[in-house]
Motif scaffolding. Structure first.
Motif, short mmCIF file in Angstrom:
data_model
loop_
_atom_site.label_atom_id
_atom_site.label_comp_id
_atom_site.label_asym_id
_atom_site.label_seq_id
_atom_site.Cartn_x
_atom_site.Cartn_y
_atom_site.Cartn_z
N ALA A 160 0.84 -1.20 0.00
CA ALA A 160 0.00 0.00 0.00
C ALA A 160 0.87 1.25 0.00
O ALA A 160 1.93 1.29 0.63
N CYS A 161 0.43 2.27 -0.72
CA CYS A 161 1.20 3.51 -0.80
C CYS A 161 0.44 4.70 -0.20
O CYS A 161 1.02 5.77 -0.03
N LEU A 162 -0.84 4.52 0.12
CA LEU A 162 -1.63 5.64 0.63
C LEU A 162 -2.58 5.14 1.71
O LEU A 162 -3.29 4.15 1.52
N ALA A 163 -2.56 5.83 2.83
CA ALA A 163 -3.53 5.57 3.90
C ALA A 163 -4.51 6.73 3.92
O ALA A 163 -4.13 7.88 4.16
N LEU A 164 -5.77 6.44 3.62
CA LEU A 164 -6.83 7.44 3.63
C LEU A 164 -7.52 7.40 4.98
O LEU A 164 -7.95 6.34 5.43
N VAL A 165 -7.62 8.56 5.64
CA VAL A 165 -8.34 8.65 6.90
C VAL A 165 -9.41 9.73 6.75
O VAL A 165 -9.11 10.84 6.28
N VAL A 166 -10.63 9.40 7.11
CA VAL A 166 -11.74 10.34 6.93
C VAL A 166 -12.41 10.63 8.26
O VAL A 166 -12.41 9.80 9.17
N SER A 167 -12.97 11.80 8.36
CA SER A 167 -13.67 12.22 9.57
C SER A 167 -15.02 11.53 9.67
O SER A 167 -15.52 10.92 8.72
N ASP A 168 -15.64 11.67 10.84
CA ASP A 168 -16.97 11.12 11.04
C ASP A 168 -17.97 11.71 10.04
O ASP A 168 -18.84 11.01 9.52
N ALA A 169 -17.84 13.01 9.75
CA ALA A 169 -18.76 13.66 8.82
C ALA A 169 -18.64 13.06 7.43
O ALA A 169 -19.65 12.86 6.73
N VAL A 170 -17.43 12.75 7.01
CA VAL A 170 -17.22 12.13 5.70
C VAL A 170 -17.74 10.70 5.70
O VAL A 170 -18.36 10.24 4.75
N LYS A 171 -17.50 9.99 6.81
CA LYS A 171 -17.93 8.60 6.90
C LYS A 171 -19.46 8.48 6.78
O LYS A 171 -19.96 7.48 6.26
N HIS A 172 -20.20 9.47 7.24
CA HIS A 172 -21.66 9.44 7.10
C HIS A 172 -22.07 9.36 5.63
O HIS A 172 -23.03 8.66 5.28
N VAL A 173 -21.34 10.05 4.75
CA VAL A 173 -21.63 10.00 3.32
C VAL A 173 -21.31 8.62 2.78
O VAL A 173 -22.06 8.06 1.97
N VAL A 174 -20.20 8.04 3.23
CA VAL A 174 -19.85 6.67 2.84
C VAL A 174 -20.95 5.70 3.27
O VAL A 174 -21.37 4.81 2.52
N ASP A 175 -21.42 5.87 4.51
CA ASP A 175 -22.45 4.97 5.06
C ASP A 175 -23.76 5.02 4.27
O ASP A 175 -24.51 4.04 4.26
N GLU A 176 -24.02 6.15 3.62
CA GLU A 176 -25.25 6.28 2.85
C GLU A 176 -25.18 5.58 1.50
O GLU A 176 -26.16 5.55 0.75
N GLY A 177 -24.02 5.02 1.17
CA GLY A 177 -23.90 4.24 -0.05
C GLY A 177 -23.58 5.03 -1.31
O GLY A 177 -23.72 4.50 -2.42
N TYR A 178 -23.12 6.26 -1.16
CA TYR A 178 -22.84 7.08 -2.33
C TYR A 178 -21.50 6.75 -3.00
O TYR A 178 -21.30 7.07 -4.17
N CYS A 179 -20.56 6.17 -2.26
CA CYS A 179 -19.20 6.02 -2.74
C CYS A 179 -18.91 4.62 -3.23
O CYS A 179 -19.55 3.65 -2.83
N ARG A 180 -17.90 4.51 -4.08
CA ARG A 180 -17.54 3.22 -4.67
C ARG A 180 -17.12 2.22 -3.59
O ARG A 180 -17.48 1.05 -3.65
N VAL A 181 -16.36 2.67 -2.61
CA VAL A 181 -15.96 1.83 -1.49
C VAL A 181 -16.89 2.12 -0.32
O VAL A 181 -16.96 3.25 0.16
N GLY A 182 -17.63 1.11 0.11
CA GLY A 182 -18.62 1.30 1.16
C GLY A 182 -18.03 1.20 2.56
O GLY A 182 -16.81 1.05 2.74
N PRO A 183 -18.88 1.25 3.57
CA PRO A 183 -18.41 1.26 4.96
C PRO A 183 -17.60 0.04 5.35
O PRO A 183 -16.73 0.12 6.21
N ALA A 184 -17.85 -1.10 4.70
CA ALA A 184 -17.10 -2.31 5.04
C ALA A 184 -15.62 -2.18 4.68
O ALA A 184 -14.80 -2.93 5.21
N GLY A 185 -15.30 -1.23 3.81
CA GLY A 185 -13.91 -1.05 3.40
C GLY A 185 -13.09 -0.21 4.36
O GLY A 185 -11.88 -0.04 4.15
#
Length: 205
Positions: A160-185
């Protein structure tokens, strides 16, 4: 009563860029892993290589250099995205393109010039005055990117070459299913850095 969200207030015009107050933007902060261990030559080569990788992300978004604003923060770059760029754009397009450019750089570089990058994504209201961005979202992103657990997992990540860390506010958008990589990722991390104590979420690319 008007319940609409406030828009950015134009304060003044300086140097061709209007000052903005309460501009709601996605912010990205990057930090090169173990950058302080590099000698002067390593530092000189690291900076343009990192800028090229981040610009690859901007190109993937279709954002011109004229509106793509990044600032040098020593060991990395701070980006305040243009207003039209959404969180989904950043997570699905920008981050993936930066990671791809990093992998290509690392394949061509020796171990001494490899770049492993921690990248934090947050969102909120920021101000631009005199060409400089400020605001608590930028501070928060800087704390996320310095999380010891994120440093550790990237250091032990192997390919791996990049570690992505997101805030709680960003994670809420992920949880809603909008992004290619979902919460399980994503994996949870408790961030305690300086005066910041919060929850965040990370994944490796």
């Amino acid at each position: 009563m008007n319940t609409s969200m406030p828009g950015p207030e134009v304060a003044s015009e300086r140097g061709g860029r209007a000052d903005l107050l309460a501009a709601y933007r996605v912010v990205v902060t990057t930090d090169v892993q173990r950058s302080s261990s590099r000698n002067n030559q390593g530092q000189r080569r690291m900076r343009p290589a990192l800028e090229e990788c981040v610009q690859a992300g901007a190109m993937a978004l279709g954002v011109s250099q004229e509106v793509f604003e990044s600032a040098d923060r020593g060991d990395g770059l701070q980006v305040v995205m243009p207003e039209a760029v959404t969180l989904v754009d950043v997570l699905d397009t920008f981050i993936e393109a930066v990671a791809k450019a990093l992998r290509e750089h690392n394949e061509a570089a020796s171990d001494a010039f490899r770049i492993d990058l921690r990248t934090a994504v947050h969102v909120g209201y920021v101000d631009r005055v005199g060409g400089e961005w400020s605001g608590t979202p930028l501070v928060h992103a800087a704390r996320l990117v310095d999380a010891p657990e994120v440093k550790r997992v990237l250091g032990e990540a192997g390919d791996a070459c990049l570690a992505l860390v997101v805030s709680d506010a960003v994670k809420h958008v992920v949880d809603e299913g909008y992004c290619r990589v979902g919460p399980a990722g994503y994996r949870h991390v408790a961030v305690v850095v300086k005066e910041t104590s919060c929850d965040a979420w990370w994944r490796l690319l």
